[in-house]
Design a protein around this motif. Sequence first.
Motif, PDB file in Angstrom:
ATOM      1  N   SER A   1       1.659  -5.487  -3.926  1.00  8.20           N
ATOM      2  CA  SER A   1       2.602  -4.478  -4.399  1.00  8.20           C
ATOM      3  C   SER A   1       3.437  -3.894  -3.268  1.00  8.20           C
ATOM      4  N   ILE A   2       4.741  -3.890  -3.480  1.00  4.35           N
ATOM      5  CA  ILE A   2       5.654  -3.239  -2.540  1.00  4.35           C
ATOM      6  C   ILE A   2       6.247  -1.977  -3.170  1.00  4.35           C
ATOM      7  N   ARG A   3       5.694  -1.602  -4.340  1.00  5.21           N
ATOM      8  CA  ARG A   3       6.200  -0.411  -5.029  1.00  5.21           C
ATOM      9  C   ARG A   3       5.959   0.835  -4.177  1.00  5.21           C
ATOM     10  N   GLU A   4       6.965   1.671  -4.110  1.00  4.95           N
ATOM     11  CA  GLU A   4       6.877   2.895  -3.331  1.00  4.95           C
ATOM     12  C   GLU A   4       5.741   3.795  -3.816  1.00  4.95           C
ATOM     13  N   THR A   5       5.488   3.791  -5.118  1.00  2.00           N
ATOM     14  CA  THR A   5       4.415   4.628  -5.664  1.00  2.00           C
ATOM     15  C   THR A   5       3.053   4.184  -5.147  1.00  2.00           C
ATOM     16  N   ASP A   6       2.843   2.879  -5.009  1.00  2.00           N
ATOM     17  CA  ASP A   6       1.564   2.382  -4.483  1.00  2.00           C
ATOM     18  C   ASP A   6       1.410   2.705  -2.998  1.00  2.00           C
ATOM     19  N   VAL A   7       2.490   2.540  -2.244  1.00  2.00           N
ATOM     20  CA  VAL A   7       2.435   2.843  -0.812  1.00  2.00           C
ATOM     21  C   VAL A   7       2.159   4.332  -0.621  1.00  2.00           C
ATOM     22  N   LYS A   8       2.823   5.173  -1.389  1.00  2.00           N
ATOM     23  CA  LYS A   8       2.616   6.626  -1.300  1.00  2.00           C
ATOM     24  C   LYS A   8       1.188   6.989  -1.704  1.00  2.00           C
ATOM     25  N   ARG A   9       0.706   6.366  -2.754  1.00  2.06           N
ATOM     26  CA  ARG A   9      -0.675   6.620  -3.202  1.00  2.06           C
ATOM     27  C   ARG A   9      -1.663   6.255  -2.106  1.00  2.06           C
ATOM     28  N   ALA A  10      -1.417   5.155  -1.428  1.00  4.75           N
ATOM     29  CA  ALA A  10      -2.298   4.726  -0.335  1.00  4.75           C
ATOM     30  C   ALA A  10      -2.291   5.754   0.792  1.00  4.75           C
ATOM     31  N   LEU A  11      -1.142   6.326   1.090  1.00  2.00           N
ATOM     32  CA  LEU A  11      -1.046   7.311   2.157  1.00  2.00           C
ATOM     33  C   LEU A  11      -1.825   8.584   1.845  1.00  2.00           C
ATOM     34  N   ASP A  12      -2.090   8.822   0.562  1.00  4.40           N
ATOM     35  CA  ASP A  12      -2.861   9.998   0.158  1.00  4.40           C
ATOM     36  C   ASP A  12      -4.350   9.869   0.481  1.00  4.40           C
ATOM     37  N   PHE A  13      -4.801   8.662   0.782  1.00  2.00           N
ATOM     38  CA  PHE A  13      -6.209   8.443   1.136  1.00  2.00           C
ATOM     39  C   PHE A  13      -6.350   8.451   2.655  1.00  2.00           C
ATOM     40  N   GLU A  14      -6.888   9.534   3.197  1.00  2.00           N
ATOM     41  CA  GLU A  14      -7.082   9.601   4.642  1.00  2.00           C
ATOM     42  C   GLU A  14      -8.097   8.566   5.112  1.00  2.00           C
ATOM     43  N   GLU A  15      -8.907   8.053   4.204  1.00  2.00           N
ATOM     44  CA  GLU A  15      -9.912   7.045   4.539  1.00  2.00           C
ATOM     45  C   GLU A  15      -9.281   5.683   4.816  1.00  2.00           C
ATOM     46  N   LEU A  16      -8.054   5.496   4.381  1.00  2.00           N
ATOM     47  CA  LEU A  16      -7.364   4.217   4.527  1.00  2.00           C
ATOM     48  C   LEU A  16      -6.686   4.142   5.887  1.00  2.00           C
ATOM     49  N   THR A  17      -6.989   3.094   6.634  1.00  2.00           N
ATOM     50  CA  THR A  17      -6.396   2.904   7.954  1.00  2.00           C
ATOM     51  C   THR A  17      -4.991   2.339   7.849  1.00  2.00           C
ATOM     52  N   GLY A  18      -4.767   1.472   6.860  1.00  2.00           N
ATOM     53  CA  GLY A  18      -3.450   0.874   6.716  1.00  2.00           C
ATOM     54  C   GLY A  18      -3.254   0.200   5.379  1.00  2.00           C
ATOM     55  N   TYR A  19      -1.994  -0.080   5.072  1.00  2.00           N
ATOM     56  CA  TYR A  19      -1.588  -0.745   3.836  1.00  2.00           C
ATOM     57  C   TYR A  19      -0.763  -1.950   4.240  1.00  2.00           C
TER      58      TYR A  19
END
Length: 72
Positions: free
Chosen positions: A32-50
């Motif tokens: 997914s390159i959807r902006e909503t998915d990228v933004k959602r991923a950024l909301d998880f501080e546990e995530l190192t990268g997308y």
Amino acid sequence: MPFLDGWGFLAEFKKLKSKIANKVNIYMVSSSIRETDVKRALDFEELTGYVVKPLHKAQLAKIFKKIYHENW
């Protein structure tokens, strides 16, 4: 994943992370390159990268160098 997608995994990991002593690097690899998915991923501080598929050898090497900077 048959029972849990990546978002579900992150939600469960968030509940357990206080019980984990070591730092865990989690990269979400998605088509997914959807902006909503990228933004959602950024909301998880546990995530190192997308990372957007396809994942290339150079991208993987860059991730490993970032994580293991002095031992790579």
